[in-house]
Enzyme design. Structure first.
Site, short mmCIF file in Angstrom:
data_model
loop_
_atom_site.label_atom_id
_atom_site.label_comp_id
_atom_site.label_asym_id
_atom_site.label_seq_id
_atom_site.Cartn_x
_atom_site.Cartn_y
_atom_site.Cartn_z
N HIS A 48 0.84 -1.18 0.00
CA HIS A 48 0.00 0.00 0.00
C HIS A 48 0.88 1.25 0.00
O HIS A 48 2.00 1.23 0.50
CB HIS A 48 -0.91 0.00 1.22
CG HIS A 48 -1.87 -1.13 1.23
ND1 HIS A 48 -2.94 -1.18 2.10
CD2 HIS A 48 -1.96 -2.26 0.48
CE1 HIS A 48 -3.64 -2.27 1.89
NE2 HIS A 48 -3.06 -2.96 0.92
N GLU A 50 0.69 3.93 1.74
CA GLU A 50 1.04 4.36 3.10
C GLU A 50 2.21 3.54 3.65
O GLU A 50 3.15 4.09 4.22
CB GLU A 50 -0.16 4.22 4.04
CG GLU A 50 -1.35 5.07 3.65
CD GLU A 50 -2.35 4.34 2.75
OE1 GLU A 50 -3.51 4.78 2.70
OE2 GLU A 50 -1.97 3.35 2.09
N CYS A 77 -6.19 1.70 5.57
CA CYS A 77 -6.77 0.44 6.03
C CYS A 77 -6.22 0.13 7.42
O CYS A 77 -5.31 0.81 7.91
CB CYS A 77 -6.43 -0.68 5.05
SG CYS A 77 -4.69 -1.19 5.07
N CYS A 80 -2.39 -0.45 7.43
CA CYS A 80 -1.58 0.77 7.31
C CYS A 80 -1.71 1.64 8.56
O CYS A 80 -0.74 2.26 8.98
CB CYS A 80 -1.97 1.55 6.06
SG CYS A 80 -1.46 0.70 4.54
#
Length: 150
Positions: A48, A50, A77, A80
């Site tokens: 991801h 992040e 999410c 993250c």
């Protein structure tokens, strides 16, 4: 707040870059004292934006007590959010909340604010609603191209 909007707009631009490269439309930036430490997009290896931004930033600085802010085009999410917490991030600013998107992208429909309440240290979790539609527009384009129905 003006700086928050500036950096969040950059994260949204990263999400558009991610979309244009064919990846999930998420972008993330880590900022400390007005300096961008990292700026990332999602990738094919399922990392991801992040997570990638956090890893890159903390190759330069100690992850704990870092006074950094994570700017994310969409609400992080749970994974993250956890990575951010364990790397010492105590301030997250995002544009599009998960309730505005398809929940297929998230592991739970539970609000992150509920998860944050049980942590030992407080995280400032700030949505800038004025930028929500800018981020959501890119997500909707990605969904249309990938034939994803909300």
């Amino acid at each position: 707040m003006k700086d928050d909007e500036k950096y969040l707009k950059l994260a949204i631009k990263k999400s558009e870059e991610s979309f244009l490269k064919g990846f999930f439309p998420a972008g993330a930036i880590i900022v400390k004292n007005g300096k961008i430490l990292s700026s990332e997009i999602s990738s094919l290896n399922y990392k991801h934006a992040e997570q990638k931004a956090l890893e890159k930033a903390f190759k330069k600085f100690s992850p704990f007590n870092n006074n950094c802010t994570l700017y994310a085009s969409m609400e992080p999410c749970l994974m993250c959010l956890s990575v951010a917490y364990w790397t010492g991030i105590r301030r997250i600013v995002f544009a599009c909340d998960k309730q505005s998107m398809s929940l297929k992208y998230f592991e739970t429909s539970k609000k992150n604010q509920e998860s944050i309440k049980i942590l030992n240290e407080k995280i400032d979790f700030i949505q800038i609603k004025a930028l929500k539609n800018s981020s959501l527009k890119i997500i909707k384009k990605w969904e249309k191209i990938n034939n994803i129905k909300s």
